[in-house]
Write a protein that holds these residues in place. Structure first.
Motif, PDB file in Angstrom:
ATOM      1  N   ASN A  84      37.850 -62.626 -44.554  1.00 13.38           N
ATOM      2  CA  ASN A  84      37.197 -62.995 -45.806  1.00 13.38           C
ATOM      3  C   ASN A  84      36.633 -64.407 -45.749  1.00 13.38           C
ATOM      4  OD1 ASN A  84      37.366 -61.182 -48.488  1.00 13.38           O
ATOM      5  ND2 ASN A  84      39.021 -60.596 -47.099  1.00 13.38           N
ATOM      6  N   GLU A  91      28.338 -66.905 -45.787  1.00 17.35           N
ATOM      7  CA  GLU A  91      27.483 -66.806 -46.976  1.00 17.35           C
ATOM      8  C   GLU A  91      27.028 -68.200 -47.419  1.00 17.35           C
ATOM      9  OE1 GLU A  91      26.302 -64.246 -48.569  1.00 17.35           O
ATOM     10  OE2 GLU A  91      27.545 -62.520 -48.035  1.00 17.35           O
ATOM     11  N   LYS A 209      30.072 -58.524 -42.679  1.00 19.28           N
ATOM     12  CA  LYS A 209      30.581 -58.150 -43.995  1.00 19.28           C
ATOM     13  C   LYS A 209      30.841 -56.658 -44.139  1.00 19.28           C
ATOM     14  CE  LYS A 209      29.826 -59.512 -48.803  1.00 19.28           C
ATOM     15  NZ  LYS A 209      28.895 -60.172 -49.750  1.00 19.28           N
ATOM     16  N   THR A 221      37.287 -59.219 -50.469  1.00 19.93           N
ATOM     17  CA  THR A 221      37.788 -59.415 -51.829  1.00 19.93           C
ATOM     18  C   THR A 221      37.098 -60.552 -52.578  1.00 19.93           C
ATOM     19  OG1 THR A 221      39.564 -60.800 -50.919  1.00 19.93           O
ATOM     20  CG2 THR A 221      40.061 -58.486 -51.306  1.00 19.93           C
ATOM     21  N   TYR A 222      36.374 -61.418 -51.875  1.00 19.38           N
ATOM     22  CA  TYR A 222      35.704 -62.500 -52.594  1.00 19.38           C
ATOM     23  C   TYR A 222      34.376 -61.985 -53.158  1.00 19.38           C
ATOM     24  CZ  TYR A 222      32.115 -63.192 -49.023  1.00 19.38           C
ATOM     25  OH  TYR A 222      31.045 -62.998 -48.178  1.00 19.38           O
ATOM     26  N   GLN A 223      33.836 -62.682 -54.135  1.00 24.11           N
ATOM     27  CA  GLN A 223      32.576 -62.283 -54.749  1.00 24.11           C
ATOM     28  C   GLN A 223      31.520 -63.353 -54.495  1.00 24.11           C
ATOM     29  OE1 GLN A 223      32.086 -59.340 -56.380  1.00 24.11           O
ATOM     30  NE2 GLN A 223      34.187 -58.787 -55.820  1.00 24.11           N
ATOM     31  N   ASP A 224      30.372 -62.935 -53.944  1.00 30.31           N
ATOM     32  CA  ASP A 224      29.302 -63.908 -53.690  1.00 30.31           C
ATOM     33  C   ASP A 224      28.169 -63.806 -54.709  1.00 30.31           C
ATOM     34  OD1 ASP A 224      27.799 -61.686 -52.923  1.00 30.31           O
ATOM     35  OD2 ASP A 224      28.231 -61.956 -50.809  1.00 30.31           O
ATOM     36  N   ASN A 225      28.015 -62.610 -55.324  1.00 28.97           N
ATOM     37  CA  ASN A 225      27.030 -62.408 -56.395  1.00 28.97           C
ATOM     38  C   ASN A 225      25.577 -62.661 -55.979  1.00 28.97           C
ATOM     39  OD1 ASN A 225      29.038 -61.859 -58.368  1.00 28.97           O
ATOM     40  ND2 ASN A 225      29.439 -64.059 -58.557  1.00 28.97           N
ATOM     41  N   ASP A 226      25.280 -62.558 -54.661  1.00 27.05           N
ATOM     42  CA  ASP A 226      23.887 -62.796 -54.277  1.00 27.05           C
ATOM     43  C   ASP A 226      23.182 -61.548 -53.797  1.00 27.05           C
ATOM     44  OD1 ASP A 226      24.888 -62.334 -51.770  1.00 27.05           O
ATOM     45  OD2 ASP A 226      23.942 -64.081 -50.837  1.00 27.05           O
ATOM     46  N   ASP A 228      23.328 -60.146 -51.093  1.00 23.09           N
ATOM     47  CA  ASP A 228      23.079 -60.190 -49.655  1.00 23.09           C
ATOM     48  C   ASP A 228      21.601 -60.009 -49.327  1.00 23.09           C
ATOM     49  OD1 ASP A 228      25.764 -60.633 -49.148  1.00 23.09           O
ATOM     50  OD2 ASP A 228      26.204 -58.497 -49.076  1.00 23.09           O
TER      51      ASP A 228
END
Length: 228
Positions: A84, A91, A209, A221-226, A228
């Motif tokens: 992660n 990212e 990823k 489990t992390y959130q990048d909100n982009d 990809d």
């Protein structure tokens, strides 16, 4: 400590204090003047960074035994955290170091001042160092790494070893960046010249990823909100 004040501390502040306020003679005179607080502000920033590095070092030493002995792949396990964090750091590399300054989040409107080390124009050097660190986290440097894990389970991607495809991805980005004389100059005068670099980064995102965690049984489990 507020996020809105992030460019006033750490490396961004040091970059400005040393390179963003005139030529080297003027900067040296300013930092040596007893009449202002530039030198103290510089020293305070260095101390903040030193303290933060010490916390990381101490926490790592406390965690080292579990990292070596816990072989589970469930959420929160060492390998899950490592995979992660590799993705999270990549990212950041993709977005903060390249994408945002290149205008990928602003409909093509470049934001060159968002580059790391904008004033010293060392953005390329910093980006390559960051990429090298992420690559080493994957390969284990000169020791065993996730690439060896993938080879042990015979993980494949389009007819080749998945480990080789990922390492090839890192090397392709390194080659593309090496061909750029300066990220600041490229974004200011010819942003389209960085499109091959950004495309190579996007390709590696998919491998890191999707394919990597899938083969290792790890959940992102992390959130990048982009998107990809």
């Amino acid at each position: 400590g507020a996020a809105a004040n992030s460019d006033a501390r750490g490396f961004p502040a040091i970059d400005y204090l040393l390179f963003g306020r005139g030529n080297s003679a003027e900067t040296a005179a300013d930092l040596s003047s007893a009449a202002n607080f530039s030198l103290r502000y510089l020293d305070d920033n260095i101390q903040i960074m030193f303290n933060g590095a010490n916390v990381v070092s101490e926490d790592w030493n406390d965690y080292l035994t579990e990292f070596k002995t816990n072989t589970a792949s469930s959420v929160g396990s060492p390998i899950s955290v490592l995979v992660n964090e590799i993705n999270f750091e990549f990212e950041l590399f993709k977005n903060a170091r390249i994408g945002i300054p290149l205008g990928k989040k602003t409909l093509g409107v470049t934001q060159v001042a968002k580059l790391e080390a904008y004033y010293s124009d060392d953005s390329k050097t910093m980006a390559l160092a960051n990429l090298s660190g992420i690559k080493s986290a994957f390969t284990g440097g000169t020791g065993l790494g996730l690439d060896d894990y993938l080879d042990a389970i015979d993980a494949q991607y389009n007819g080749q070893k998945l480990s080789e495809a990922i390492i090839d991805g890192f090397e392709k980005i390194e080659t593309e960046l090496a061909n750029v004389s300066s990220l600041r100059t490229a974004i200011e005068s010819n942003p389209s010249s960085l499109e091959p670099t950004y495309h190579a980064i996007e390709q590696l995102v998919v491998l890191l990823k999707t394919d990597l965690p899938s083969q290792l049984g790890v959940q992102i489990t992390y959130q990048d909100n982009d998107g990809d």
